[in-house]
Design an enzyme around this catalytic site. Structure first.
Site, PDB file in Angstrom:
ATOM      1  N   ASP A   1       0.817  -1.212   0.000  1.00  0.00           N
ATOM      2  CA  ASP A   1       0.000   0.000   0.000  1.00  0.00           C
ATOM      3  C   ASP A   1       0.854   1.266   0.000  1.00  0.00           C
ATOM      4  O   ASP A   1       2.007   1.271   0.439  1.00  0.00           O
ATOM      5  CB  ASP A   1      -0.876   0.043   1.262  1.00  0.00           C
ATOM      6  CG  ASP A   1      -2.007  -0.963   1.250  1.00  0.00           C
ATOM      7  OD1 ASP A   1      -2.026  -1.831   0.357  1.00  0.00           O
ATOM      8  OD2 ASP A   1      -2.867  -0.865   2.137  1.00  0.00           O
ATOM      9  N   ASP A   2       0.216   2.357  -0.448  1.00  0.00           N
ATOM     10  CA  ASP A   2       0.665   3.743  -0.233  1.00  0.00           C
ATOM     11  C   ASP A   2       1.712   4.244  -1.217  1.00  0.00           C
ATOM     12  O   ASP A   2       2.139   5.395  -1.117  1.00  0.00           O
ATOM     13  CB  ASP A   2       1.192   3.969   1.189  1.00  0.00           C
ATOM     14  CG  ASP A   2       0.127   3.799   2.240  1.00  0.00           C
ATOM     15  OD1 ASP A   2      -1.041   3.562   1.870  1.00  0.00           O
ATOM     16  OD2 ASP A   2       0.442   3.893   3.442  1.00  0.00           O
TER      17      ASP A   2
ATOM     18  N   HIS B   1      -6.251   2.905  -4.143  1.00  0.00           N
ATOM     19  CA  HIS B   1      -6.106   3.141  -2.703  1.00  0.00           C
ATOM     20  C   HIS B   1      -6.455   4.591  -2.339  1.00  0.00           C
ATOM     21  O   HIS B   1      -5.977   5.101  -1.335  1.00  0.00           O
ATOM     22  CB  HIS B   1      -4.678   2.807  -2.265  1.00  0.00           C
ATOM     23  CG  HIS B   1      -4.493   2.648  -0.791  1.00  0.00           C
ATOM     24  ND1 HIS B   1      -5.356   1.927   0.007  1.00  0.00           N
ATOM     25  CD2 HIS B   1      -3.523   3.109   0.048  1.00  0.00           C
ATOM     26  CE1 HIS B   1      -4.921   1.948   1.259  1.00  0.00           C
ATOM     27  NE2 HIS B   1      -3.819   2.671   1.317  1.00  0.00           N
TER      28      HIS B   1
ATOM     29  N   HIS C   1      -5.458   9.507   0.505  1.00  0.00           N
ATOM     30  CA  HIS C   1      -5.350   8.680   1.705  1.00  0.00           C
ATOM     31  C   HIS C   1      -6.084   9.252   2.914  1.00  0.00           C
ATOM     32  O   HIS C   1      -5.541   9.324   4.015  1.00  0.00           O
ATOM     33  CB  HIS C   1      -3.877   8.443   2.055  1.00  0.00           C
ATOM     34  CG  HIS C   1      -3.670   7.165   2.826  1.00  0.00           C
ATOM     35  ND1 HIS C   1      -3.844   7.078   4.195  1.00  0.00           N
ATOM     36  CD2 HIS C   1      -3.295   5.927   2.424  1.00  0.00           C
ATOM     37  CE1 HIS C   1      -3.588   5.848   4.593  1.00  0.00           C
ATOM     38  NE2 HIS C   1      -3.252   5.130   3.539  1.00  0.00           N
TER      39      HIS C   1
ATOM     40  N   HIS D   1       3.566  -2.236   3.255  1.00  0.00           N
ATOM     41  CA  HIS D   1       3.649  -0.872   2.722  1.00  0.00           C
ATOM     42  C   HIS D   1       5.018  -0.656   2.084  1.00  0.00           C
ATOM     43  O   HIS D   1       6.043  -0.761   2.777  1.00  0.00           O
ATOM     44  CB  HIS D   1       3.430   0.151   3.835  1.00  0.00           C
ATOM     45  CG  HIS D   1       2.070   0.062   4.463  1.00  0.00           C
ATOM     46  ND1 HIS D   1       1.760  -0.886   5.424  1.00  0.00           N
ATOM     47  CD2 HIS D   1       0.951   0.788   4.253  1.00  0.00           C
ATOM     48  CE1 HIS D   1       0.492  -0.735   5.786  1.00  0.00           C
ATOM     49  NE2 HIS D   1      -0.022   0.271   5.097  1.00  0.00           N
TER      50      HIS D   1
END
Length: 252
Positions: A60-61, A111, A115, A206
Site C-alpha cells: 500500500d501507499d 487506494h 489517503h 507498505h
C-alpha cells in the site's frame, strides 16, 4: 463484479494504517478492520479459501521513488507477482514507476487519491477520491484498477456494498498484518509475516517503508520455502490476470 468462483473467508480483526510519507507515520490513526466483516459479504474480502497453496502479497501507499523500484528488483529476480494499492496523487507524481509495476506483470489497485479516512466522507466525496485515482492509473498504464482498498481499512459495510454496486470494486482488506507502518524493523516485519501467513492469505504491507523492503528477501524466500506461491489479488479471486483483461474507456 461479485465473487463467484471462490468463497471469501472472512477473518478476525487486525490493525492497519497507511499514509503518504514515512515521516507522517506517528501521526496516523490506528484503524481496526471493520467490525462488521464477521458476516460473509461478497463486496468485502480479507482472505480466500483456495484449493492450492497460494498467497497474495500486497503493498500500500506507493509508489515510492526509492523503495518501490528496489522492491520491484527483488520481485523480478524471484519471478514473483504482487499487487500494489497505489495513492492517486503519488501515481501522478511518479507515473514512470507505476508504469514499471504494470509492465513487469504486477497488479495495481485503487487506494484513493489522498489517503483520507473515507468512512467520514460523503458518497460524492468518496467517488471523487476513487475516480481520480482510477484515472491516474489509467493515464499511467492504459488500464483501470479492478479492486479497491480503503486507507486505514476505514470503510463501512454500507460503503463497501455501495462502491461495489457503483464501480464494480470489491473492497480488499487482509488477513495478515505485520504492523509495518509502526516501523518495528525488518526482522520483526519478516517474522510477523512468516508467522501469520497461511494458504489463501492476503498479506498487508507498505512499500513506502525502507524496513519493509529490507524484510522482503526473508519473506519471499521463507514463504516460497514453505511451498507457498505468490499470486495477484485477481488471481487469488479466480479472475483473469489484470494484464489479460480487455478494457475500453467510456466515451460518454
Amino acid at each position: 463484479m461479485s465473487i463467484t468462483r471462490r468463497q471469501a473467508l472472512l477473518s478476525g480483526a487486525g490493525f492497519a494504517a497507511g499514509g503518504l510519507l514515512p515521516e507522517l507515520a506517528e501521526a496516523r490513526p490506528v484503524i481496526k478492520l471493520p467490525n462488521d466483516i464477521a458476516r460473509r459479504d461478497a463486496a468485502t474480502i480479507t482472505a480466500v479459501r483456495t484449493a492450492s497453496p497460494v498467497v497474495a502479497l500486497t503493498f500500500d501507499d506507493g509508489p515510492h521513488p526509492r523503495n518501490t523500484p528496489r522492491l520491484l528488483d527483488m520481485l523480478r529476480e524471484r519471478r514473483i507477482k504482487a499487487t500494489f494499492y497505489v495513492i492517486g496523487n503519488r501515481v501522478k507524481t511518479w507515473p514512470q514507476i507505476t508504469r514499471r509495476i504494470h509492465e513487469e506483470g504486477h497488479e495495481i489497485g485503487n487506494h484513493s487519491w489522498s489517503h483520507p479516512d473515507l468512512s467520514r466522507f460523503s458518497d460524492a466525496a468518496v467517488l471523487r477520491e476513487v475516480d481520480a485515482t482510477t484515472m491516474a492509473i489509467w493515464n499511467a498504464t492504459g488500464r483501470p484498477p479492478v479492486t479497491f482498498r480503503p486507507p486505514y481499512g476505514a470503510f463501512t459495510r454500507r460503503q463497501r456494498g455501495w462502491l461495489n454496486a457503483q464501480r464494480n470494486f470489491p473492497t480488499i482488506l487482509w488477513s495478515v498484518d505485520p504492523a509495518d507502518w509502526r516501523r518495528p524493523g525488518a526482522s520483526a516485519v519478516a517474522q510477523r509475516i512468516l508467522r501469520q501467513s497461511h494458504q489463501g492469505a492476503i498479506i498487508l504491507s507498505h512499500d513506502i517503508h525502507r524496513g519493509t523492503i529490507d524484510a522482503m528477501p526473508r519473506v519471499l524466500d521463507g514463504l516460497t520455502g514453505r511451498g507457498l506461491r505468490f499470486v495477484t489479488v485477481s488471481q487469488i479471486l479466480g479472475w483473469p490476470t489484470w494484464q489479460s483483461r480487455r478494457f475500453a474507456r467510456a466515451t460518454s
